[in-house]
Design an enzyme around this catalytic site. Sequence first.
Site, short mmCIF file in Angstrom:
data_model
loop_
_atom_site.label_atom_id
_atom_site.label_comp_id
_atom_site.label_asym_id
_atom_site.label_seq_id
_atom_site.Cartn_x
_atom_site.Cartn_y
_atom_site.Cartn_z
N HIS A 135 -45.37 36.18 31.15
CA HIS A 135 -45.08 34.75 30.93
C HIS A 135 -46.33 33.94 30.58
CE1 HIS A 135 -41.04 35.38 32.31
NE2 HIS A 135 -41.41 35.68 33.55
N ASP A 265 -36.73 43.41 38.14
CA ASP A 265 -35.75 42.42 38.57
C ASP A 265 -34.48 42.54 37.74
OD1 ASP A 265 -37.13 41.58 36.33
OD2 ASP A 265 -37.80 39.69 37.19
#
Length: 577
Positions: A135, A265
């Site tokens: 990110h 995730d």
Amino acid sequence: MGTALVYHEDMTTARLLWDDPECELECPERLTAILERLQQSGLQQRCQRLVAQEASEAALGLVHSPEYVGLVRGTQALDTGELQALSGQYDAVYFHPSTFHCARLAVGATLQLVDAVLTGTVHNGLALVRPPGHHSQRAAANGFCVFNNVAIAAKHAKQKHGLCRILIVDWDIHHGQGIQYVFEDDPSILYFSWHRYEHAQFWPHLRDSDADVVGQGQGRGFTVNLPWNQVGMGNADYVAAFLHVLLPLAFEFDPELVLISAGFDSAIRDPEGQMQATPECFAHLTRLLQVLAGGRVCAVLEGGYHLESLSQSVCMMVQALLGDPTPPLSGPMVPCQSALESIQSVRAAQAPYWKSLQLQGATPRLSSGTHSLEGRPSTLLPAGLELKTAAAHAVSALSSLLDQLCLHPRSAVHTAAALTPLDAALVLPPDILHLEGSTQETQAWTRPHESLTQDQALTPLGQVLYLLDKILDGQVGSGIAATPAPTLNATLDVVIRRSLSHGTQRLFCVTMGQLDRPPDLANDGYVQIQSSAVDGHRTGIPGVAGGVCGCTSGARRPLLCPCSRSPCLCMGQLAGS
């Protein structure tokens, strides 16, 4: 040669120093849980251990601005209050006095892994790092990420090792917008990300995460976003995404290195992703990627916040890197409708840029070799039995998944019938739709068959082609068509030619009775059964996906053809014809 595991215990020192429910997920226990399970399973002992070293600030500068690097360096001297205030300036980020050291170790571990793989010291490997990186952007921390580990590694591989084509596969459940922004205009980097999106309702809530965002300038078509618009995606959905989007593009791109932004995730039980993919799925995904780039695969840990699911999934990935057999996948291998819609939207957005998506129903062509830009064997490719064995295992794994996966959504109509006027009075079962209609260009398809030019033959042919088009477009699953006996052979030839004109890749034909072999059908795609006793005869077609089964019968009853995995058209002379 072997599998590297790159790690440093100092990467567990950074932790959250204040209450923040959003950030508390990213904790040191993520690494310790993985290490413990790797040790208990004996996998760590089988890997070649490399101790991570800090990356230089020059390496950080391959992606990040000097001002941002200086800001993160300055966090080493801040107290808790100052750290919290600085963290609040970013989205889902926390700083710790050891963050700069940990983040440099994370980048350094990734670069060491890339160097070891590209110099042939190891064949593949995993960089077990935190903080994650996908990110983070040129001048901003974001989403637990400080420095963009994988983006820096790709720049490093190009600069130091002269690579021209690098594939980045981001299977973290969050969109790696940081990597996308770095390479959005770079045709030497193919970036693929699937991510929970829910029509921009899920973090990071970016329009840039949708399927129609494909890159900029010369990089158009080299950013591939696959947005998941509902939770609960499972093994079949993930495998379908690889087979129908990633692998066709990857084989065409022909990368020299594969970097995995390995976030877990996206695995079952993770509170962020809320998906259903089992740990075994990641072994299969890893194995599929080993077909590429001569097996040069570097996995770098990103997210994953359910400690048991995370550690199990990492172990499965490491087993695949080591060459262990992949365990079977659980559950039905049928992608859900939402997944199919997402996959189709990506294929449509990317089709203008990739030949492999411009043929309807195209599937990846497997090769155990790797080629340079000039088409010659790459000098980076390590030779030997180990590579050949790994490639063979990867090809076998892909073939197995192709066999398991139901690649086509169910049609709105399961079975339809096209009947001649003489057969119109027949009573059809309630679940078979009587389809009425005709293809406008029927006349053009009658050449070179003179028997089809007569009105009594032209009308049934138009109905057959109308039904065929519905099958080829996916609106109808299978069909039964009546045609006059004298024109049956000619009609079969037209059906085959029209199917091939629609881009059909695999066609299987079964005939019964004395019929000529269709001229355009290969020997391995044609079966003739000469028998007068056809009652109850069933012809199954195993292992065929995406083609059309043309079933014809010279008898006065329809041929039963229960093809459960292929669109199917049964033609013949019915009772009233």
